[in-house]
Enzyme design. Structure first.
Site, PDB file in Angstrom:
ATOM      1  N   ASN A 182     -77.656  35.183 -29.323  1.00 24.45           N
ATOM      2  CA  ASN A 182     -78.880  34.840 -28.611  1.00 24.45           C
ATOM      3  C   ASN A 182     -78.776  35.341 -27.177  1.00 24.45           C
ATOM      4  O   ASN A 182     -77.774  35.951 -26.797  1.00 24.45           O
ATOM      5  CB  ASN A 182     -79.141  33.332 -28.677  1.00 24.45           C
ATOM      6  CG  ASN A 182     -77.972  32.536 -28.110  1.00 24.45           C
ATOM      7  OD1 ASN A 182     -77.635  32.627 -26.933  1.00 24.45           O
ATOM      8  ND2 ASN A 182     -77.331  31.737 -28.971  1.00 24.45           N
TER       9      ASN A 182
ATOM     10  N   ASP B 136     -77.167  28.456 -34.731  1.00 28.47           N
ATOM     11  CA  ASP B 136     -77.352  27.472 -35.797  1.00 28.47           C
ATOM     12  C   ASP B 136     -76.790  27.952 -37.129  1.00 28.47           C
ATOM     13  O   ASP B 136     -76.432  27.134 -37.976  1.00 28.47           O
ATOM     14  CB  ASP B 136     -78.838  27.151 -35.958  1.00 28.47           C
ATOM     15  CG  ASP B 136     -79.406  26.439 -34.743  1.00 28.47           C
ATOM     16  OD1 ASP B 136     -78.731  25.522 -34.236  1.00 28.47           O
ATOM     17  OD2 ASP B 136     -80.501  26.809 -34.285  1.00 28.47           O
TER      18      ASP B 136
ATOM     19  N   LYS C 112     -67.821  47.892 -42.201  1.00 26.87           N
ATOM     20  CA  LYS C 112     -69.178  48.094 -41.696  1.00 26.87           C
ATOM     21  C   LYS C 112     -70.146  48.302 -42.857  1.00 26.87           C
ATOM     22  O   LYS C 112     -69.908  49.105 -43.754  1.00 26.87           O
ATOM     23  CB  LYS C 112     -69.221  49.304 -40.760  1.00 26.87           C
ATOM     24  CG  LYS C 112     -70.607  49.590 -40.204  1.00 26.87           C
ATOM     25  CD  LYS C 112     -70.627  50.829 -39.337  1.00 26.87           C
ATOM     26  CE  LYS C 112     -72.052  51.147 -38.889  1.00 26.87           C
ATOM     27  NZ  LYS C 112     -72.121  52.389 -38.075  1.00 26.87           N
TER      28      LYS C 112
ATOM     29  N   PRO D  10     -71.369  24.330 -37.733  1.00 28.25           N
ATOM     30  CA  PRO D  10     -71.084  22.943 -37.340  1.00 28.25           C
ATOM     31  C   PRO D  10     -72.031  22.500 -36.223  1.00 28.25           C
ATOM     32  O   PRO D  10     -72.348  23.278 -35.321  1.00 28.25           O
ATOM     33  CB  PRO D  10     -69.635  23.008 -36.832  1.00 28.25           C
ATOM     34  CG  PRO D  10     -69.067  24.266 -37.380  1.00 28.25           C
ATOM     35  CD  PRO D  10     -70.202  25.214 -37.555  1.00 28.25           C
ATOM     36  N   ASP D  11     -72.493  21.259 -36.310  1.00 26.07           N
ATOM     37  CA  ASP D  11     -73.329  20.687 -35.250  1.00 26.07           C
ATOM     38  C   ASP D  11     -72.393  20.032 -34.230  1.00 26.07           C
ATOM     39  O   ASP D  11     -71.995  18.874 -34.380  1.00 26.07           O
ATOM     40  CB  ASP D  11     -74.302  19.667 -35.833  1.00 26.07           C
ATOM     41  CG  ASP D  11     -75.361  19.232 -34.821  1.00 26.07           C
ATOM     42  OD1 ASP D  11     -75.037  19.180 -33.624  1.00 26.07           O
ATOM     43  OD2 ASP D  11     -76.500  18.978 -35.237  1.00 26.07           O
TER      44      ASP D  11
ATOM     45  N   LYS E  40     -84.529  15.441 -30.482  1.00 26.76           N
ATOM     46  CA  LYS E  40     -83.121  15.855 -30.503  1.00 26.76           C
ATOM     47  C   LYS E  40     -82.224  14.736 -29.994  1.00 26.76           C
ATOM     48  O   LYS E  40     -81.132  14.511 -30.529  1.00 26.76           O
ATOM     49  CB  LYS E  40     -82.944  17.112 -29.648  1.00 26.76           C
ATOM     50  CG  LYS E  40     -81.546  17.712 -29.721  1.00 26.76           C
ATOM     51  CD  LYS E  40     -81.490  19.080 -29.033  1.00 26.76           C
ATOM     52  CE  LYS E  40     -80.122  19.718 -29.211  1.00 26.76           C
ATOM     53  NZ  LYS E  40     -80.061  21.085 -28.637  1.00 26.76           N
TER      54      LYS E  40
ATOM     55  N   LYS F 269     -79.300  13.574 -32.489  1.00 25.53           N
ATOM     56  CA  LYS F 269     -77.912  13.931 -32.170  1.00 25.53           C
ATOM     57  C   LYS F 269     -77.071  12.731 -31.763  1.00 25.53           C
ATOM     58  O   LYS F 269     -75.838  12.766 -31.853  1.00 25.53           O
ATOM     59  CB  LYS F 269     -77.879  14.969 -31.044  1.00 25.53           C
ATOM     60  CG  LYS F 269     -78.682  16.231 -31.326  1.00 25.53           C
ATOM     61  CD  LYS F 269     -78.108  17.041 -32.461  1.00 25.53           C
ATOM     62  CE  LYS F 269     -78.878  18.351 -32.611  1.00 25.53           C
ATOM     63  NZ  LYS F 269     -78.358  19.198 -33.689  1.00 25.53           N
TER      64      LYS F 269
END
Length: 394
Positions: free
Chosen positions: A208, A276, A285, A302-303, A335, A339
């Site tokens: 990201n 995520d 490749k 994993p969270d 959230k 969480k």
């Protein structure tokens, strides 16, 4: 960070002295003032005119200036400052400081002062590693002088290693740390920052746009308040904040393991933009073929935030981040409940926040929502660090 603080800047003789001019500019940008004092060697690289012009004050050079010394100027200069900074601190200057010599204006100021002293070394790698310099630095640190570790890299002499003057941003952070109220002294705080890279094959990955800037600024701000900070960082191109212990990771699984290894902690500030999903990594490749693009089977990572919030060794305070592109506060409230953390710092990343230098955040907790004004990321970090300290200290 330095509003109203008076810095007496002693400029030593070395090729790195040119960076002292940038340091003057950054001290003033942070709200402080800088009064330059140039050694004879320093004047070979930086002129009193250039240093004085940037500082908008007189640059001092001579111990035996009749006008200044009629009022014991060297005593007044050393006592009027809030902090003395030696930049660059050459091997010669460090030796004189350790020995208590006072044979020019700079060393006389250093011997006459009753204020804190910070030295930013710059010298050849062999000079920095010489037993005499090592002993001198140890002596100065034992007396309370803050001696920064030099940077590692190529030098003007053609050699490579530790001995480069610390980058200006790092020196400003170290200067600011001298004035921060140590409200987190004795606390261990875990911070995560940056993105994670989830490999697809040996040359491609899912990632990201997180730059790590906000997380690194928060780690630095917490350190300035006296905390022992462990920074678990995804792949970013940022220098480690002074005094912070950095653990580099690449994937979400590696970050989860590093967070586990960093416990126990009094607080955790989970700024990292953790991917995520990940995929089964190909051993070679993936080649473009007639069959069209490959199908990537995503699996959930994993969270880390939820796991930490319910961990047997859960920190007293767990802070999560929510980067959203719409309905920011509503998503942050959801959230927070999902969480199990104590606070969510939410922001809108639909613009140029990721990779940018400014941020606007909302602090979402069970007691309500507080919005901090849009500001540079280091100012947001300062306010958040103060908020964390307030929560930890009751």
């Amino acid at each position: 960070m330095l509003q109203g603080k008076r810095i007496l800047l002693i400029i030593g003789g070395g090729i790195a002295a040119y960076k002292s001019l940038e340091l003057i500019r950054e001290i003033r940008r942070a709200g402080g003032s800088a009064t330059p004092v140039l050694t004879a060697g320093g004047r070979q690289f930086v002129t009193p005119l250039s240093a004085g012009a940037l500082a908008e004050t007189k640059a001092y050079t001579d111990l035996f200036d009749l006008t200044d010394e009629a009022e014991m100027g060297h005593i007044q200069l050393s006592r009027a400052a809030d902090l003395l900074v030696v930049c660059p601190a050459t091997a010669d200057l460090l030796a004189k400081m350790a020995a208590g010599l006072a044979d020019d204006l700079a060393t006389t100021l250093l011997l006459a002062t009753d204020k804190p002293v910070l030295a930013a070394p710059a010298m050849n790698v062999r000079m920095w590693g010489h037993a005499a310099t090592v002993a001198n630095v140890a002596t100065l640190r034992s007396r309370g002088v803050t001696v920064l570790e030099p940077d590692v890299g190529p030098m003007a002499c053609g050699e490579y290693g530790p001995g480069r003057l610390p980058e200006v941003a790092r020196m400003v952070e170290a200067i600011a740390a001298q004035f921060a109220e140590q409200t987190l002294q004795g606390r261990h705080i875990l911070v995560t920052a940056g993105p994670t890279h989830e490999p697809i094959d040996p040359v491609r990955y899912i990632a990201n746009r997180s730059s790590g800037k906000q997380g690194y600024a928060i780690a630095a701000a917490l350190r300035r308040l006296g905390a022992r900070v462990t920074l678990v960082s995804g792949p970013v191109d940022l220098p480690t904040p002074p005094g912070v212990t950095r653990v580099d990771v690449e994937t979400a699984k590696q970050m989860a393991a590093a967070v586990e290894a960093a416990l126990p902690a009094d607080a955790a500030v989970m700024v990292a933009a953790v991917a995520d999903w990940s995929v089964e990594t190909a051993g070679a490749k993936i080649k473009k073929g007639a069959g069209g693009p490959p199908t990537l089977e995503l699996r959930e990572n994993p969270d880390i935030l939820a796991t930490l919030s319910r961990h047997p060794r859960r920190p007293k305070l767990v802070v999560g981040f929510a980067a959203e592109t719409n309905d920011v506060i509503e998503h942050a409230k959801a959230k927070l409940a999902k969480k199990g953390c104590d606070l969510i710092v939410a922001n809108d990343v639909s613009g140029d926040v990721m990779g940018g230098d400014r941020n606007l955040v909302h602090l979402v907790s069970a007691s309500g929502v507080e919005t901090l004004p849009e500001a540079p990321k280091d100012e947001v970090a300062r306010q958040l660090a103060q908020h964390v300290a307030g929560l930890l200290n009751g």
